[in-house]
Design a protein around this motif. Sequence first.
Motif, short mmCIF file in Angstrom:
data_model
loop_
_atom_site.label_atom_id
_atom_site.label_comp_id
_atom_site.label_asym_id
_atom_site.label_seq_id
_atom_site.Cartn_x
_atom_site.Cartn_y
_atom_site.Cartn_z
N ILE A 1 -3.69 -26.75 15.71
CA ILE A 1 -2.63 -26.30 16.12
C ILE A 1 -1.57 -27.68 15.92
O ILE A 1 -0.36 -27.23 15.51
CB ILE A 1 -2.56 -26.37 18.00
CG1 ILE A 1 -3.50 -24.96 18.03
CG2 ILE A 1 -1.10 -26.13 18.25
CD1 ILE A 1 -3.78 -25.07 19.61
N SER A 2 -2.07 -28.54 16.02
CA SER A 2 -1.20 -29.84 15.64
C SER A 2 -2.07 -30.94 14.93
O SER A 2 -3.12 -30.86 14.83
CB SER A 2 -0.75 -30.77 16.87
OG SER A 2 0.04 -29.84 17.70
N GLN A 3 -1.30 -32.04 14.44
CA GLN A 3 -1.93 -33.25 13.91
C GLN A 3 -2.82 -34.02 14.89
O GLN A 3 -1.97 -34.36 16.20
CB GLN A 3 -0.90 -34.22 13.26
CG GLN A 3 -0.47 -33.46 11.96
CD GLN A 3 0.52 -34.69 11.60
OE1 GLN A 3 1.51 -34.79 12.13
NE2 GLN A 3 0.64 -35.18 10.05
N PHE A 4 -3.75 -34.54 14.75
CA PHE A 4 -4.41 -35.46 15.63
C PHE A 4 -4.98 -36.75 14.92
O PHE A 4 -5.38 -36.70 13.66
CB PHE A 4 -5.88 -34.98 15.94
CG PHE A 4 -5.51 -34.07 17.39
CD1 PHE A 4 -5.49 -34.65 18.50
CD2 PHE A 4 -5.20 -32.64 17.30
CE1 PHE A 4 -5.48 -34.00 19.67
CE2 PHE A 4 -5.02 -31.95 18.43
CZ PHE A 4 -5.18 -32.70 19.64
N ILE A 5 -4.55 -37.67 15.45
CA ILE A 5 -4.66 -39.07 15.10
C ILE A 5 -5.67 -39.75 15.80
O ILE A 5 -5.52 -39.96 17.02
CB ILE A 5 -3.73 -40.18 14.78
CG1 ILE A 5 -2.58 -39.43 13.80
CG2 ILE A 5 -4.05 -41.34 14.33
CD1 ILE A 5 -1.30 -40.03 13.82
N PRO B 1 1.93 -27.55 23.08
CA PRO B 1 1.48 -28.56 22.32
C PRO B 1 2.41 -29.33 21.74
O PRO B 1 3.49 -29.05 21.52
CB PRO B 1 1.11 -27.71 20.94
CG PRO B 1 0.83 -26.36 21.50
CD PRO B 1 1.89 -26.22 22.73
N SER B 2 2.36 -30.75 21.73
CA SER B 2 3.04 -31.96 21.03
C SER B 2 2.85 -31.76 19.56
O SER B 2 1.79 -31.30 18.97
CB SER B 2 2.91 -33.14 21.44
OG SER B 2 1.58 -33.40 21.63
N PRO B 3 3.96 -32.16 18.65
CA PRO B 3 3.56 -31.88 17.15
C PRO B 3 2.33 -32.75 16.62
O PRO B 3 1.89 -32.32 15.76
CB PRO B 3 4.90 -32.34 16.66
CG PRO B 3 5.87 -32.20 17.72
CD PRO B 3 5.44 -32.37 19.08
N PHE B 4 2.14 -34.03 17.39
CA PHE B 4 0.88 -34.53 17.07
C PHE B 4 0.48 -35.36 18.20
O PHE B 4 1.04 -35.33 19.25
CB PHE B 4 1.31 -35.60 15.84
CG PHE B 4 2.24 -36.81 16.37
CD1 PHE B 4 3.64 -36.82 15.81
CD2 PHE B 4 2.11 -38.05 16.83
CE1 PHE B 4 4.49 -37.76 16.15
CE2 PHE B 4 2.63 -38.97 17.20
CZ PHE B 4 4.00 -39.03 16.77
N CYS B 5 -0.65 -35.71 18.25
CA CYS B 5 -1.39 -36.26 19.26
C CYS B 5 -2.31 -37.47 19.03
O CYS B 5 -2.94 -37.49 17.94
CB CYS B 5 -2.26 -35.32 19.96
SG CYS B 5 -2.76 -35.86 21.53
N SER C 1 -7.23 -28.90 16.73
CA SER C 1 -6.29 -29.61 15.65
C SER C 1 -5.79 -28.55 14.54
O SER C 1 -5.35 -28.94 13.81
CB SER C 1 -7.59 -30.41 14.95
OG SER C 1 -8.62 -29.98 14.17
#
Lengths: 167, 167, 159, 159
Positions: free
Chosen positions: C113-117, C82-86, C111
Amino acid sequence: MRIQRLEIHGFKSFADKVVLNFGEGISGIVGPNGCGKSNVVDALRWCMGEMSAKQLRGRAMNDIIFAGCDSRGPLGLAEVTITFNNDGNVPPQYAAYTEIAVTRRLHRDGTSEYLINKTPVRLRDITDLFLGTGVGTRAYSIIEQGRIGFIVSARPEDRRTIIEEVA
Amino acid sequence: MRIQRLEIHGFKSFADKVVLNFGEGISGIVGPNGCGKSNVVDALRWCMGEMSAKQLRGRAMNDIIFAGCDSRGPLGLAEVTITFNNDGNVPPQYAAYTEIAVTRRLHRDGTSEYLINKTPVRLRDITDLFLGTGVGTRAYSIIEQGRIGFIVSARPEDRRTIIEEVA
Amino acid sequence: SRDRFAEAFRAVNEMFQKVFPRLFRGGEARLELTDEENLLESGVEIVSQPPGKKLQSVSLLSGGEKALTATALVFAIFLIKPSPFCVLDEVDAPLDDANVNRFNEMLRDISKISQFIVITHNKLTMAESDRLYGITMEEPGLSKVVSVNLGSKVVVAAA
Amino acid sequence: SRDRFAEAFRAVNEMFQKVFPRLFRGGEARLELTDEENLLESGVEIVSQPPGKKLQSVSLLSGGEKALTATALVFAIFLIKPSPFCVLDEVDAPLDDANVNRFNEMLRDISKISQFIVITHNKLTMAESDRLYGITMEEPGLSKVVSVNLGSKVVVAAA
Ligand SMILES: Nc1ncnc2c1ncn2[C@@H]1O[C@H](COP(=O)(O)OP(=O)(O)OP(=O)(O)O)[C@@H](O)[C@H]1O
Ligand SMILES: Nc1ncnc2c1ncn2[C@@H]1O[C@H](COP(=O)(O)OP(=O)(O)OP(=O)(O)O)[C@@H](O)[C@H]1O
Ligand SMILES: [Mg+2]
Ligand SMILES: [Mg+2]
């Protein structure tokens, strides 16, 4: 590193300063065609060190400074700041900070500035910070508008690079 | 020449014969992802003489023959017929017909057949007919899925060809 | 290095084979190496078979099926590392309502796991977001951020 | 020949300059030759300025603005030299509701000249069609045509 907030001023269509606070989970960005949604994505990439104007849909890097509109004249400076929460996964020299704010500026005369927590740094320090934390540098963490199909239509050798980034 | 109807049998996902009657004005084609809407467009292009499998999303021309699915075995023949109304704008040898039906067949062994009003003809006669009436041969009369953006992102020399077709 | 690529390929392939049938409600897909003898240079092919359909070249898939296949691979890669955000810009544009719902169901899960925009024009996707930012141009050419009221989601976006 | 290209360019350019502000509710656009001295080989550039915005490179336009600009050019070419029929496969996909309505308004007009076949997932575009064909796959992998009921539009599609 989680993004706490994004501040955009003078970058592309954001002539007035705009602040977006991203929390946990899913943040949606909505609005009509041409209102500036993809410009927010460009602002993120640019602040994280994107050096190719073409990757930001421009022809020259100056294209990303607010060029004016019917009601406003052009600006002379573009500035984007991403503020991250220190969730422990940061290079040692920033371990003491609860927040890490990365700022990039471009003046119309071509001068660039880079800051971390208001301290001037080199572009190199910014890209190192991001490489170290894995934030945004992977090809699959930002999927740009219209690009999702490329994964399927790409040549096998280009698709390989996506797997290499995981390795 | 107006399209009166389109008959598709054995072409791509149309294992059973399907008939579409197009009238004046706007005919809408709707349905879920992957149900066969763009395959209808491919059927039109193929019947009008498209020789490149790649232009029909295939790798070899045999790809356009129904390959089977869970409930059916593959077919050995693809056939598409477009029936046109003779609105006066046709080559002299067809002037007497009220309708002009163009049929194309491909057998899995690679044999092709071309017919106009059930009379076997050569591929050349079909392409000549279409060239003569201006039906479908222009780059801008069929805009494929995902291609509208190309007009803007195309290189200037490629964009020129669209104007040349008008000349 | 050779072994790291081999391991990454194996892990992503295994996850892709799980994610694809989740998004397609069935069917199967996998990655294949174009040259198994030469791991340092081999390309990567995608094999994709939606439920009930015959396995054919991926080029024959529909616009929506291609987009959903690509999304399955992106999600699989994300689950492995996972990247820290996506950030996803209008990836739901080619999808019909049923597929948008499946996309959002899975997005809801990952979501955590990480932030999603997520940038979207789709009302179903908007309903799935935890918060919504509206961008407007009351003055043409000048972007502003506003509060968006979509049922229970209101975001007063001025800092 | 040189003169025929010059005349086609002039006619299409003039029409493009009329169609663009219709679709964009203002603004301006035009075509430009990359080499006015060499009409036999000159390329064609697009200049596009949505209402209220500064004139910049067309690459900076949004996804929807690019699609609408391209649509304006396609409609302009069509008005100069109509083809007997025209097929549009999901050209409304990147457009927001306001732009879909403007697109359909203009489509209604030019559909008096020729037949249009429009593939779409957009309910506003469906409402604008004179008839609707529904394609389904009750048996996965097997396309069938069915009647579609959208208010007053019902098409019994079996011949
Ligand atoms: N330097 C600049 N100065 C002023 N405006 C700019 C600048 N760069 C880009 N723009 C404007 O930003 C707009 C594009 O914004 P953006 O791509 O974010 O739209 P969007 O909200 O993603 O729309 P869509 O839904 O169509 O994708 C264009 O109209 C362009 O003119
Ligand atoms: N020769 C063939 N035999 C059987 N099925 C085929 C054949 N060629 C293509 N198909 C199937 O047709 C489907 C694609 O259809 P099509 O592109 O028309 O979908 P669509 O309705 O346009 O969907 P979307 O809304 O996603 O664009 C694919 O699932 C593909 O497997
Ligand atoms: Mg956009
Ligand atoms: Mg399609």
